[in-house]
Design a protein around this motif. Sequence first.
Motif, PDB file in Angstrom:
ATOM      1  N   ILE A 138       1.120  -0.823  -0.183  1.00 35.22           N
ATOM      2  CA  ILE A 138      -0.226  -0.287  -0.244  1.00 35.22           C
ATOM      3  C   ILE A 138       0.894   0.760  -0.061  1.00 35.22           C
ATOM      4  O   ILE A 138       0.578   2.183  -0.848  1.00 35.22           O
ATOM      5  CB  ILE A 138      -0.974  -0.162   1.388  1.00 35.22           C
ATOM      6  CG1 ILE A 138      -1.909  -1.022   1.098  1.00 35.22           C
ATOM      7  CG2 ILE A 138      -1.903   1.520   1.652  1.00 35.22           C
ATOM      8  CD1 ILE A 138      -2.663  -0.913   2.124  1.00 35.22           C
ATOM      9  N   LEU A 175       2.499   1.771  -2.663  1.00 36.45           N
ATOM     10  CA  LEU A 175       1.858   2.288  -4.550  1.00 36.45           C
ATOM     11  C   LEU A 175       1.333   3.614  -3.592  1.00 36.45           C
ATOM     12  O   LEU A 175       1.426   4.671  -4.602  1.00 36.45           O
ATOM     13  CB  LEU A 175       0.328   1.572  -4.174  1.00 36.45           C
ATOM     14  CG  LEU A 175       0.516   0.224  -5.153  1.00 36.45           C
ATOM     15  CD1 LEU A 175      -0.825  -0.515  -5.332  1.00 36.45           C
ATOM     16  CD2 LEU A 175       0.854   0.652  -6.923  1.00 36.45           C
ATOM     17  N   THR A 176       1.327   4.299  -2.788  1.00 29.26           N
ATOM     18  CA  THR A 176       0.948   5.479  -2.496  1.00 29.26           C
ATOM     19  C   THR A 176       1.123   6.454  -2.617  1.00 29.26           C
ATOM     20  O   THR A 176       1.521   7.103  -3.600  1.00 29.26           O
ATOM     21  CB  THR A 176       0.232   5.852  -1.046  1.00 29.26           C
ATOM     22  OG1 THR A 176      -0.454   4.622  -0.715  1.00 29.26           O
ATOM     23  CG2 THR A 176      -0.426   6.935  -0.270  1.00 29.26           C
ATOM     24  N   LEU A 202       1.262   9.588  -4.946  1.00 29.90           N
ATOM     25  CA  LEU A 202       1.239  11.324  -4.265  1.00 29.90           C
ATOM     26  C   LEU A 202       2.305  11.805  -5.363  1.00 29.90           C
ATOM     27  O   LEU A 202       1.590  13.065  -5.047  1.00 29.90           O
ATOM     28  CB  LEU A 202       2.576  10.812  -3.281  1.00 29.90           C
ATOM     29  CG  LEU A 202       2.497  11.858  -1.941  1.00 29.90           C
ATOM     30  CD1 LEU A 202       0.939  11.130  -1.034  1.00 29.90           C
ATOM     31  CD2 LEU A 202       3.030  11.272  -1.275  1.00 29.90           C
ATOM     32  N   PHE A 206      -0.526  12.901  -7.541  1.00 25.93           N
ATOM     33  CA  PHE A 206      -2.042  13.829  -6.858  1.00 25.93           C
ATOM     34  C   PHE A 206      -1.667  15.473  -6.151  1.00 25.93           C
ATOM     35  O   PHE A 206      -2.171  16.188  -6.776  1.00 25.93           O
ATOM     36  CB  PHE A 206      -2.666  13.325  -5.851  1.00 25.93           C
ATOM     37  CG  PHE A 206      -3.387  12.256  -7.049  1.00 25.93           C
ATOM     38  CD1 PHE A 206      -4.424  12.708  -7.742  1.00 25.93           C
ATOM     39  CD2 PHE A 206      -3.208  10.868  -6.652  1.00 25.93           C
ATOM     40  CE1 PHE A 206      -5.471  11.279  -8.059  1.00 25.93           C
ATOM     41  CE2 PHE A 206      -3.913   9.997  -7.256  1.00 25.93           C
ATOM     42  CZ  PHE A 206      -4.959  10.613  -8.307  1.00 25.93           C
ATOM     43  N   SER A 260      -8.524   9.850  -8.203  1.00 25.64           N
ATOM     44  CA  SER A 260      -7.998   9.339  -7.001  1.00 25.64           C
ATOM     45  C   SER A 260      -8.284   7.729  -7.179  1.00 25.64           C
ATOM     46  O   SER A 260      -7.998   6.081  -7.199  1.00 25.64           O
ATOM     47  CB  SER A 260      -7.254   9.701  -6.039  1.00 25.64           C
ATOM     48  OG  SER A 260      -8.270   9.376  -5.087  1.00 25.64           O
ATOM     49  N   GLY A 294      -7.286   4.360  -9.147  1.00 25.50           N
ATOM     50  CA  GLY A 294      -6.945   2.773  -8.051  1.00 25.50           C
ATOM     51  C   GLY A 294      -7.433   2.130  -9.195  1.00 25.50           C
ATOM     52  O   GLY A 294      -6.916   0.629  -8.982  1.00 25.50           O
ATOM     53  N   PRO A 320      -4.743  -2.167  -4.299  1.00 25.69           N
ATOM     54  CA  PRO A 320      -3.902  -0.891  -4.678  1.00 25.69           C
ATOM     55  C   PRO A 320      -5.063  -0.217  -4.844  1.00 25.69           C
ATOM     56  O   PRO A 320      -4.552   1.191  -4.799  1.00 25.69           O
ATOM     57  CB  PRO A 320      -3.665  -1.654  -6.088  1.00 25.69           C
ATOM     58  CG  PRO A 320      -3.883  -3.530  -5.847  1.00 25.69           C
ATOM     59  CD  PRO A 320      -4.970  -3.643  -4.866  1.00 25.69           C
ATOM     60  N   LEU A 321      -5.985  -0.398  -4.843  1.00 29.48           N
ATOM     61  CA  LEU A 321      -7.544   0.781  -5.325  1.00 29.48           C
ATOM     62  C   LEU A 321      -7.045   1.568  -3.776  1.00 29.48           C
ATOM     63  O   LEU A 321      -7.545   3.073  -3.761  1.00 29.48           O
ATOM     64  CB  LEU A 321      -8.692   0.552  -5.132  1.00 29.48           C
ATOM     65  CG  LEU A 321      -9.697   1.284  -5.666  1.00 29.48           C
ATOM     66  CD1 LEU A 321     -10.660   0.755  -6.057  1.00 29.48           C
ATOM     67  CD2 LEU A 321     -10.272   2.343  -4.615  1.00 29.48           C
ATOM     68  N   ALA A 338      -4.839   2.517  -1.508  1.00 28.30           N
ATOM     69  CA  ALA A 338      -3.369   2.529  -2.075  1.00 28.30           C
ATOM     70  C   ALA A 338      -4.020   3.798  -2.539  1.00 28.30           C
ATOM     71  O   ALA A 338      -2.798   5.469  -2.253  1.00 28.30           O
ATOM     72  CB  ALA A 338      -2.022   1.883  -2.654  1.00 28.30           C
ATOM     73  N   VAL A 339      -4.314   3.865  -4.097  1.00 29.78           N
ATOM     74  CA  VAL A 339      -3.928   5.217  -4.852  1.00 29.78           C
ATOM     75  C   VAL A 339      -4.972   6.309  -4.333  1.00 29.78           C
ATOM     76  O   VAL A 339      -4.917   7.644  -4.194  1.00 29.78           O
ATOM     77  CB  VAL A 339      -4.660   4.592  -5.850  1.00 29.78           C
ATOM     78  CG1 VAL A 339      -3.692   6.012  -7.222  1.00 29.78           C
ATOM     79  CG2 VAL A 339      -3.374   3.528  -6.955  1.00 29.78           C
ATOM     80  N   LEU A 340      -6.014   5.789  -3.682  1.00 31.85           N
ATOM     81  CA  LEU A 340      -6.779   6.686  -2.666  1.00 31.85           C
ATOM     82  C   LEU A 340      -6.413   7.335  -1.551  1.00 31.85           C
ATOM     83  O   LEU A 340      -6.304   8.585  -1.137  1.00 31.85           O
ATOM     84  CB  LEU A 340      -7.659   5.826  -2.372  1.00 31.85           C
ATOM     85  CG  LEU A 340      -9.147   6.170  -1.565  1.00 31.85           C
ATOM     86  CD1 LEU A 340     -10.452   7.618  -2.851  1.00 31.85           C
ATOM     87  CD2 LEU A 340     -10.475   5.858  -1.046  1.00 31.85           C
ATOM     88  N   ALA A 341      -5.208   6.943  -1.152  1.00 29.64           N
ATOM     89  CA  ALA A 341      -4.828   7.316   0.011  1.00 29.64           C
ATOM     90  C   ALA A 341      -4.153   8.633  -0.494  1.00 29.64           C
ATOM     91  O   ALA A 341      -3.820   9.788   0.019  1.00 29.64           O
ATOM     92  CB  ALA A 341      -4.331   6.612   1.094  1.00 29.64           C
ATOM     93  N   ALA A 342      -3.326   8.028  -1.435  1.00 30.07           N
ATOM     94  CA  ALA A 342      -3.267   9.702  -2.098  1.00 30.07           C
ATOM     95  C   ALA A 342      -3.482  10.355  -2.422  1.00 30.07           C
ATOM     96  O   ALA A 342      -2.910  11.459  -2.797  1.00 30.07           O
ATOM     97  CB  ALA A 342      -1.415   8.990  -3.562  1.00 30.07           C
ATOM     98  N   GLY A 343      -5.120  10.444  -2.978  1.00 30.88           N
ATOM     99  CA  GLY A 343      -5.501  11.211  -2.915  1.00 30.88           C
ATOM    100  C   GLY A 343      -5.973  12.537  -1.470  1.00 30.88           C
ATOM    101  O   GLY A 343      -6.046  13.921  -2.097  1.00 30.88           O
ATOM    102  N   ILE A 344      -6.126  11.731  -1.391  1.00 32.77           N
ATOM    103  CA  ILE A 344      -6.710  11.943   0.244  1.00 32.77           C
ATOM    104  C   ILE A 344      -5.440  12.698   0.919  1.00 32.77           C
ATOM    105  O   ILE A 344      -5.559  14.006   1.747  1.00 32.77           O
ATOM    106  CB  ILE A 344      -6.711  10.798   1.203  1.00 32.77           C
ATOM    107  CG1 ILE A 344      -7.952   9.913   1.067  1.00 32.77           C
ATOM    108  CG2 ILE A 344      -7.044  11.432   2.682  1.00 32.77           C
ATOM    109  CD1 ILE A 344      -9.583  10.709   1.069  1.00 32.77           C
ATOM    110  N   PHE A 345      -4.395  12.176   0.242  1.00 29.14           N
ATOM    111  CA  PHE A 345      -2.768  13.208   1.336  1.00 29.14           C
ATOM    112  C   PHE A 345      -2.951  14.519   0.673  1.00 29.14           C
ATOM    113  O   PHE A 345      -2.419  15.353   0.955  1.00 29.14           O
ATOM    114  CB  PHE A 345      -1.689  12.706   0.511  1.00 29.14           C
ATOM    115  CG  PHE A 345      -0.749  12.759   0.937  1.00 29.14           C
ATOM    116  CD1 PHE A 345       0.161  11.804   2.090  1.00 29.14           C
ATOM    117  CD2 PHE A 345       0.245  14.154   1.258  1.00 29.14           C
ATOM    118  CE1 PHE A 345       1.312  12.162   3.033  1.00 29.14           C
ATOM    119  CE2 PHE A 345       1.096  14.453   1.597  1.00 29.14           C
ATOM    120  CZ  PHE A 345       1.488  13.208   3.163  1.00 29.14           C
TER     121      PHE A 345
END
Lengths: 263, 213
Positions: free
Chosen positions: A153, A156-157, A161, A164, A207, A211, B41-42, B44-51
Amino acid sequence: MHVGISQIESESGKKSIIHSLDGRIKLIITLCIIIYAVYTTKIPVLWVMELYLLVLILVSKVSFSYALKRVLLILPFGGFIALFQPFIKPGVVLYTLPLDITITYEGTIFGILLLSRLIVCLTAVVLLSSVTPIQEIVNSGRRMGFPRELALILSLTIRYLFMFYDELERIRNAQKTRCFDIWNKKTSYMWRLRQIAYTIVMLFLRSYEQGETVYFSMLSRGYSGESDMYQEKKKISLNDYLFIVLTLILILSIELIRHFYFI
Amino acid sequence: MHIPDGFIPLWQAVIYYIIAIIVGFYSIRWARTSLDERKVPLLAVLAAGIFAIQAMNIPIPWGTSGHMVGAALVAIVIGSPFAGFLVLTTVLIIQALFFGDGGVTALGINIFNMAIISSWVGFYGFKWLKPVISEVPAVFVAAWASIFLAAIACAIELSLAGTFPLTLGLYFMGLYHAVIGMVGEGLITTIAFLAIKGVRPDLISGEEVGSHG
């Protein structure tokens, strides 16, 4: 986060002895320093630690003003609580201000202790992130036994990062060119709030959809629940050992000196 | 609300870490059994958006600005507090390790406040209030409460740590976040929820994911 996220990444791309150390070593050293700083209650000890960190920053060729700026920018919330201590902690009164506000000795010492700790810990984190690319820290964490899912996780984040952040910058620029300002009183407050909420929805949906796309494309390339991150085999070199031993000796000797002379 | 290093004694920090790890264990299990682990993975990418979303400044009346935490939004939209936990924990780890936003030893406590309390209050607040006061007010109240209660917890924890007295902490943290939470989290989450419902109604499950298997 007011220092651009990409600047942090570019600092970590420089070359120096510290940069070339193994990620695991840097992570362990940072954790040791932070845990020791939180553990100790002696202010001079913290100052010696800070000095050591400053020397490391110097050796690593990380821009001093950049590091300072980063530490100062994160300071406020904790700094606020530390600055409050002289007024709220009971103890020997040093001064009495009007309105019965008192400054106590114990409070002042405790405030300085909190602030010194905070500065040491922040410097350690700033140093770590300035000499190690974010991705490498996560890889090192995985090698040191982070759970597989968590490492996956995180990595990938981190990949998305930057994307975004750029997206956010683009949206902000677009708003700026249209003279959008969150403080502009000529528009109604609710309207401004709605615009921000829509931007947030934009980022949220993008996002989320990104995702989904990533998930499907990983799936079509054979990703399964058991997939793990690829780990490049890396050996810990003599330099790495030297460095970690040096730091541990420093911490140990500070603790011993403190033990024999301070108490 | 990010508690920095050095404000919580080590032994207390360890307790919060243990709580965070236990909830983390169950979240991963939830992801495996209910969400289909591969969908990780979904998140994880959402976390980047929330960041990035957390970096947006939101104007608060009287000249201050706040920002969104987003735990309630994720938990309500995805339909599980575990999703909120996983996303927020990811964000918090990155903030602590790379940006110094919130301490490394205080990571457990920050996860406890902003990932655990916020997600669970946000999700169950929404779920329980929805039949009582209808959907949209439920989103607002749940999102507001998710921040307010996390701030209250933060004040209590700081007083337990002996760093900040309880009454003063409750007053400062409580009042500040009661206001910030109303605009920054409550209103924004509500508008966002409605907008997402308009654009991608399929995303909002409304039901607890995996509650039946």
